[in-house]
Each structure stands twice: as C-alpha cells, then as structure tokens.
Scaffold this active site. Structure first.
Site, mmCIF file in Angstrom:
data_model
loop_
_atom_site.group_PDB
_atom_site.id
_atom_site.type_symbol
_atom_site.label_atom_id
_atom_site.label_comp_id
_atom_site.label_asym_id
_atom_site.label_seq_id
_atom_site.Cartn_x
_atom_site.Cartn_y
_atom_site.Cartn_z
ATOM 1 N N TRP A 142 0.856 -1.186 0.000
ATOM 2 C CA TRP A 142 0.000 0.000 0.000
ATOM 3 C C TRP A 142 0.898 1.244 0.000
ATOM 4 C CZ3 TRP A 142 -1.678 2.860 4.758
ATOM 5 C CH2 TRP A 142 -2.696 3.785 4.478
ATOM 6 N N ASP A 223 -0.720 -4.870 9.825
ATOM 7 C CA ASP A 223 -1.714 -3.892 9.373
ATOM 8 C C ASP A 223 -2.936 -4.682 8.912
ATOM 9 O OD1 ASP A 223 -3.179 -1.894 8.220
ATOM 10 O OD2 ASP A 223 -1.800 -1.547 6.554
ATOM 11 N N ALA A 225 -6.554 -4.021 7.725
ATOM 12 C CA ALA A 225 -7.511 -2.969 7.344
ATOM 13 C C ALA A 225 -8.766 -3.533 6.674
ATOM 14 C CB ALA A 225 -6.826 -1.969 6.408
ATOM 15 N N LYS A 258 -13.168 0.101 6.357
ATOM 16 C CA LYS A 258 -13.681 -0.714 5.244
ATOM 17 C C LYS A 258 -14.787 -1.650 5.723
ATOM 18 C CE LYS A 258 -9.820 0.851 3.702
ATOM 19 N NZ LYS A 258 -9.380 1.562 2.541
HETATM 20 C C1 LIG Z 1 -3.375 -1.859 3.571
HETATM 21 C C2 LIG Z 1 -4.027 -0.654 4.168
HETATM 22 N N1 LIG Z 1 -3.700 -0.304 5.406
HETATM 23 C C3 LIG Z 1 -4.251 0.755 6.009
HETATM 24 C C4 LIG Z 1 -5.177 1.538 5.362
HETATM 25 C C5 LIG Z 1 -5.698 2.744 6.081
HETATM 26 O O1 LIG Z 1 -7.017 2.735 6.297
HETATM 27 P P1 LIG Z 1 -7.761 3.989 6.954
HETATM 28 O O2 LIG Z 1 -8.579 4.586 5.878
HETATM 29 O O3 LIG Z 1 -8.537 3.385 8.060
HETATM 30 O O4 LIG Z 1 -6.710 4.926 7.489
HETATM 31 C C6 LIG Z 1 -5.552 1.214 4.055
HETATM 32 C C7 LIG Z 1 -6.502 2.046 3.326
HETATM 33 O O5 LIG Z 1 -6.658 2.022 2.156
HETATM 34 C C8 LIG Z 1 -4.961 0.084 3.448
HETATM 35 O O6 LIG Z 1 -5.280 -0.288 2.209
#
Ligand SMILES: Cc1ncc(COP(=O)(O)O)c(C=O)c1O
Length: 404
Positions: A142, A223, A225, A258
C-alpha cells in the site's frame, strides 16, 4: 529571529512558504480526478479503493445507519473523551481482532483516527523505543506504508513480496530476508486482503513467518484494514493470532473504515502486546503521549457508531451479515473474472478488494482511452469497483487488451 529570509513579500515580511519545492502528485488521486472528468456514461472506475455494491454505490451500512440514529437520540454531550478516545469501542473491537488472545492482559489497545493513525502511532512508538530498528517492507505494498514509517524516521528495507509474472508470493525470498534480519527489526505484514496484490499468506506460510519472527527476535507489525472481506472475520485474523502465540511483542494496526464502511469517519485502533502487563501499560502511556502531540484525541463520531453497533446484539448480527454480503460480492466477481480466461484464473484464488491485472502501463492507458476503464498504472484494480451490469464489459475489455 530569522537570519536570512529568502524572499520578501509585498508586506515586507519573509516569504518562506514560497520556497517549498514541488511534490509529486498522488497518482491514485490524479486517477480519480481523471475518471471524474470523463464524460462517457459507461465509464468504470476501478482505481478508487472503496466497496461498491451491485448498482455501483458505496452505501452506508444498515447497521451503521441504525446506530447513528440511536447515537443521535442518546448522546448527551460532546465533551472531551481523553487521549485514548472511546475506551468501550476498543474493548468491543478486542475480541473480534484478537480472538482467543482477547483475555491476555499483556495486550492493550486504543482508538485511533483510522488505520493510518494506528500505523503512524505504532511506527513512532517503535522509533522511540529503538530508533535503529529497520522496517522490512514487502513490495509492492500500500503506497502509504513507506511514507508513514519514514515520517517516524525509521529506515526502510524493501524486499520483493509478489512475483507479478508468476502470480505468486515470493515466499522463499521473504523468508531469506526475515532469516537475515537483525533482532529488533520490524516486519510489516498485511493481516489479510493484501493491498495491492490480493495475494495473502496461507496458514502454513503464516506459521513459518511466526516461527522465524520469534526465533530471530523480530517485531511483527500487522496492518489489518480489511478484516472480514477476505475469508471471514475470524479467518482473516488467524495469521496475526499465530504471531501472538509465539511472539512476546506484536503491534497491530486495525481499521474499521472498510468493514464498517465508515471511511471518512476515520475509525481504527492500535493494539500492542509486550511480554508483561506492566510493560504494556508503559508502552500505552507512551502511545497516548505521542498521540497528544499529533491529534490530541481521535475524532469521536465513527468510533461511537461502531461501539453502538457492537453494544447491540441485533445490530452486531446485522453488521456481520453485511460483512458477509460484501465478502460474497467480492468473491463472486473474483470467480467471474477468473472463469473468463485462464490468464486471469489466479484472481479467483486471491482475497480482498484488490488484485493486479497482467497488463502494463501502456495497456492500462489503452483500456482507459478505448473502454473508459480507470485503474492504476500498475494494473491494480478494485475487484468490486464496478456495478454488476459492468462486469462482463470489464472482462471483455481486459481480455481484448491482453490479446493485443
Ligand atoms: C493496507 C491498508 N492499510 C491501512 C489503510 C488505512 O485505512 P484507513 O482509511 O482506516 O486509514 C488502508 C486504506 O486504504 C490500506 O489499504
């Protein structure tokens, strides 16, 4: 006093902000702008990373809407909550995230502004404890991972996670890198639904990673999400929970943005495990102090809504059903794409909202110009970025382009 103001403005004062250099624009944001400006009615935007339903909307979940109503009726004050945010929210997320580890008093968590806030806090905590820690990042990843870690002044070590040509995880390479890492190095892992590849570690691979991480004294930072959007709420946290079985120290950045569809409300949490409950309390004190300098307190509304859902049995059951519906749509479209052409079959074995198509930047441009389909230059696309009626057209455009 400023010694050498570089420019002087009409008011006679220093013009320091005008000396800032240009920054590279975020290519995904640029893509969204490009898609928005396209007048073709049939356009498909699979660049943006939000869930879309069968008719192409990003709806507010039923459970969330109902909880917002309840909250509006019941909330009596908007007075400050304190640096940890909504403690009940973190308490209710705890069993969903930690499963059998939920009762472990060496693990503590607090509310953060989304997954980004949790990642940011986690990296800053690591930098305070061990500024020499390096962060091992599998690529592609990401796009925000590296900037957030770098903002904490941590060194990044990249290794290849995914082989695009072979359409598989470069697991041997990953294990070699982990096996050669220094004690105290941080291993950044996607808990599930790998973004951008959709290529998740399987149970055996998680077990190998957990073993090596523990043997070499590495610090896993997971992480997570997209919990629930891959194999299921419990299944998607299973790999992370294996790490909790074997490592004394684990950091977890969780997002509800999400799986509750509350993207703009910025809902997440940071959980930390150390070897002793007293050390965890100390680490959390540091986390709160770091947060105080960044945002002081997390925004309340989204976390209060999630808390309201999880406090209520009927709303929780409905939310779980909605997560199942979202996951079913993702997997249905994955299967349709996979069945269309042997070159796309791998997409059926991947998880979450994203995968990478076997197309290069030039083909991505042709798909955009000829078919009004918008995706990242890397070929990353949002599997459920399109409405049901657009799926066949999307597949036909991809196959036509692959055929040349
Ligand atoms: C892999 C990953 N980690 C973290 C996040 C962060 O999410 P948030 O919108 O809750 O900050 C995202 C958002 O797209 C993501 O794809």
């Amino acid at each position: 006093m400023l010694d050498q103001p570089t420019m002087t403005g009409p008011g006679g004062g220093p013009q320091l902000l005008e000396t800032l250099g240009e920054i590279e624009s975020d290519s995904l944001l640029a893509l969204i702008a490009l898609a928005n400006a396209d007048p073709r009615a049939e356009k498909i935007d699979v660049g943006v990373g939000v869930y879309r339903d069968g008719i192409g909307r990003t709806p507010i979940l039923r459970a969330v809407k109902a909880a917002e109503k309840l909250l509006w009726e019941r909330q009596e004050t908007k007075s400050y909550l304190g640096g940890q945010g909504d403690k009940k929210f973190a308490e209710l997320i705890r069993p969903i995230l930690l499963g059998r580890h939920a009762g472990d008093e060496r693990i503590a968590g607090l509310q953060t502004p989304g997954g980004c806030g949790a990642l940011s806090l986690g990296f800053k905590l690591i930098a305070e404890a061990n500024p020499r820690a390096r962060v091992l990042v599998g690529t592609p990843t990401w796009p925000n991972h590296v900037p957030v870690a770098q903002a904490a002044n941590l060194e990044i070590v990249r290794y290849g996670y995914y082989d695009r040509d072979e359409r598989r995880i470069r697991f041997d390479e990953m294990m070699t890198v982990l096996g050669g890492a220094r004690a105290g190095d941080v291993v950044l892992l996607h808990g599930c639904c790998h973004n951008p590849t959709g290529a998740d570690l399987d149970a055996g691979q998680w077990a190998d990673v957990a073993r090596t991480v523990a043997q070499r004294g590495l610090l896993p930072f997971v992480d997570i999400a997209y919990q629930g959007l891959g194999r299921g709420l419990d299944e998607d946290a299973a790999g992370m929970q294996l790490l909790l079985d074997s490592s004394d120290e684990v950091i977890m950045a969780q997002s509800c943005d999400k799986n509750f569809g509350v993207y703009r409300d910025r809902v997440g949490s940071l959980f930390i495990k150390t070897a002793r409950a007293s050390a965890t309390r100390l680490a959390m004190d540091h986390v709160v102090q770091i947060a105080r300098a960044m945002w002081s307190m997390p925004p309340d509304h989204g976390a209060a809504v999630v808390r309201t859902v999880l406090e209520n049995e009927a709303l929780t059951a409905d939310w779980r059903a909605e997560v199942d519906e979202m996951r079913a749509r993702i997997n249905r479209i994955r299967s349709a794409i996979a069945a269309a052409d042997p070159r796309l079959a791998y997409i059926g074995g991947q998880f979450g909202m994203f995968s990478m198509l076997p197309v290069d930047a030039d083909q991505v441009r042709r798909i955009r110009e000829k078919h009004a389909i918008y995706m990242a230059d890397s070929g990353r696309f949002n599997v459920i970025g399109m409405a049901d009626e657009a799926v066949d057209r999307f597949i036909a455009a991809i196959v036509e382009t692959m055929d040349g």
